[in-house]
Design a protein around this motif. Structure first.
Motif, short mmCIF file in Angstrom:
data_model
loop_
_atom_site.label_atom_id
_atom_site.label_comp_id
_atom_site.label_asym_id
_atom_site.label_seq_id
_atom_site.Cartn_x
_atom_site.Cartn_y
_atom_site.Cartn_z
N MET A 1 0.81 -1.21 0.00
CA MET A 1 0.00 0.00 0.00
C MET A 1 0.85 1.27 0.00
SD MET A 1 -3.01 1.03 2.67
CE MET A 1 -2.03 0.90 4.14
N TYR A 2 1.97 1.25 0.69
CA TYR A 2 2.81 2.43 0.79
C TYR A 2 3.78 2.58 -0.38
CZ TYR A 2 0.84 2.62 5.42
OH TYR A 2 -0.05 2.68 6.46
N ALA A 3 3.86 1.57 -1.23
CA ALA A 3 4.79 1.60 -2.36
C ALA A 3 4.07 1.71 -3.71
CB ALA A 3 5.64 0.33 -2.34
N LEU A 4 2.76 1.93 -3.70
CA LEU A 4 2.00 1.99 -4.94
C LEU A 4 2.39 3.19 -5.79
CD1 LEU A 4 -1.60 1.11 -3.69
CD2 LEU A 4 -0.09 -0.33 -5.05
N ASP A 5 2.60 2.95 -7.08
CA ASP A 5 2.83 4.01 -8.05
C ASP A 5 1.67 3.95 -9.04
OD1 ASP A 5 3.58 5.69 -10.12
OD2 ASP A 5 5.66 5.02 -10.15
N VAL A 6 0.74 4.88 -8.89
CA VAL A 6 -0.48 4.84 -9.69
C VAL A 6 -0.23 4.92 -11.19
CG1 VAL A 6 -1.93 5.73 -7.83
CG2 VAL A 6 -0.92 7.32 -9.45
N ASN A 7 0.92 5.46 -11.57
CA ASN A 7 1.25 5.58 -12.99
C ASN A 7 1.82 4.30 -13.59
OD1 ASN A 7 0.47 8.37 -13.19
ND2 ASN A 7 2.32 8.84 -12.04
N LYS A 8 2.18 3.35 -12.76
CA LYS A 8 2.76 2.10 -13.25
C LYS A 8 1.79 0.92 -13.15
CE LYS A 8 7.54 3.35 -12.50
NZ LYS A 8 8.79 3.03 -11.83
N ILE A 9 0.60 1.16 -12.62
CA ILE A 9 -0.36 0.07 -12.46
C ILE A 9 -1.22 -0.04 -13.72
CG2 ILE A 9 -2.41 -0.68 -11.16
CD1 ILE A 9 -1.14 0.52 -8.67
N ASN A 10 -1.42 -1.26 -14.18
CA ASN A 10 -2.32 -1.54 -15.28
C ASN A 10 -3.73 -1.70 -14.68
OD1 ASN A 10 -3.50 -2.29 -17.68
ND2 ASN A 10 -2.68 -4.38 -17.64
N TRP A 11 -4.43 -0.57 -14.54
CA TRP A 11 -5.72 -0.56 -13.85
C TRP A 11 -6.77 -1.35 -14.62
CZ3 TRP A 11 -5.56 0.98 -9.03
CH2 TRP A 11 -4.60 1.91 -8.64
N HIS A 12 -7.58 -2.10 -13.89
CA HIS A 12 -8.63 -2.89 -14.52
C HIS A 12 -9.96 -2.14 -14.57
CE1 HIS A 12 -10.56 -6.48 -16.01
NE2 HIS A 12 -11.45 -6.42 -15.04
N TYR A 13 -10.33 -1.49 -13.46
CA TYR A 13 -11.59 -0.75 -13.40
C TYR A 13 -11.32 0.74 -13.32
CZ TYR A 13 -13.49 -5.29 -12.03
OH TYR A 13 -13.82 -6.61 -11.99
N SER A 14 -12.17 1.50 -13.99
CA SER A 14 -12.05 2.95 -13.97
C SER A 14 -13.44 3.56 -14.04
CB SER A 14 -11.20 3.41 -15.16
OG SER A 14 -11.13 4.80 -15.18
N ILE A 15 -13.72 4.48 -13.13
CA ILE A 15 -15.00 5.18 -13.16
C ILE A 15 -14.77 6.67 -12.99
CG2 ILE A 15 -16.45 3.27 -12.35
CD1 ILE A 15 -16.33 4.64 -9.54
N SER A 16 -15.70 7.45 -13.49
CA SER A 16 -15.69 8.90 -13.29
C SER A 16 -17.07 9.29 -12.78
CB SER A 16 -15.42 9.63 -14.60
OG SER A 16 -14.11 9.35 -15.03
N TYR A 17 -17.06 10.25 -11.88
CA TYR A 17 -18.30 10.73 -11.29
C TYR A 17 -18.30 12.25 -11.41
CZ TYR A 17 -21.93 11.49 -7.79
OH TYR A 17 -23.07 11.86 -7.15
N GLY A 18 -19.42 12.82 -11.79
CA GLY A 18 -19.49 14.26 -11.97
C GLY A 18 -18.84 14.66 -13.28
N LYS A 19 -18.57 15.94 -13.39
CA LYS A 19 -17.97 16.46 -14.63
C LYS A 19 -16.71 17.21 -14.31
CE LYS A 19 -22.39 16.89 -16.91
NZ LYS A 19 -23.39 17.76 -17.51
N GLU A 20 -15.62 16.80 -14.95
CA GLU A 20 -14.35 17.50 -14.76
C GLU A 20 -14.38 18.81 -15.52
OE1 GLU A 20 -9.60 16.63 -14.79
OE2 GLU A 20 -11.00 15.03 -15.27
#
Length: 154
Positions: free
Chosen positions: A134-153
């Motif tokens: 958990m403390y070593a996660l690099d979000v840019n190196k993970i091949n994410w499986h699920y992705s959601i967006s809520y609201g409008k950017e």
């Protein structure tokens, strides 16, 4: 229900942001615990809307490895979450911005679960590996499986 959850969550995030701005440690705060509980609900609902396999799945805990302010009224949370079905751990990344009045979420992006060669990589419940990872996660190196967006950017 979603509007009530969103309103409560945005108010809690507003309190967390104020503490972060003041240099107060929020990692063990009531506001963060309550916000994570509401995030479990909101994220599970949004995942069910997008992914059929989430019809009978939900989150059963979010554990924060890192929480940071990323801009005005914005925070990101990197950590691990628990799947209710088998109590395994998967990585999670949440990036959100609340409105200036802190009564709604302007937008939220969320990514969950690392995808490996044999499907989603899950850390078993009885392993301590999740806590170290958990403390070593690099979000840019993970091949994410699920992705959601809520609201409008904006």
């Amino acid at each position: 229900m979603t509007q009530k959850v969103e309103k409560s969550l945005s108010k809690l995030i507003g309190l967390i942001i104020k503490k972060l701005e003041s240099g107060i440690d929020v990692n063990d705060s009531k506001e963060l615990r309550d916000a994570l509980s509401l995030l479990e609900t909101l994220i599970s609902v949004e995942l069910r809307k997008k992914y059929n396999e989430w019809a009978y799945e939900s989150l059963d805990g979010i554990y924060v490895g890192q929480i940071t302010m990323t801009g005005k009224n914005q925070i990101s949370i990197i950590g691990m979450c628990v799947l209710i079905s088998d109590q395994s751990y998967i990585p999670i990344y949440v990036h959100t911005r609340i409105s200036d009045s802190s009564d709604e979420i302007d937008w939220m992006d969320c990514k969950l679960a690392e995808y490996g060669g044999n499907g989603i990589i899950k850390i078993p419940r009885n392993s301590n590996q999740w806590n170290k990872q958990m403390y070593a996660l690099d979000v840019n190196k993970i091949n994410w499986h699920y992705s959601i967006s809520y609201g409008k950017e904006i």
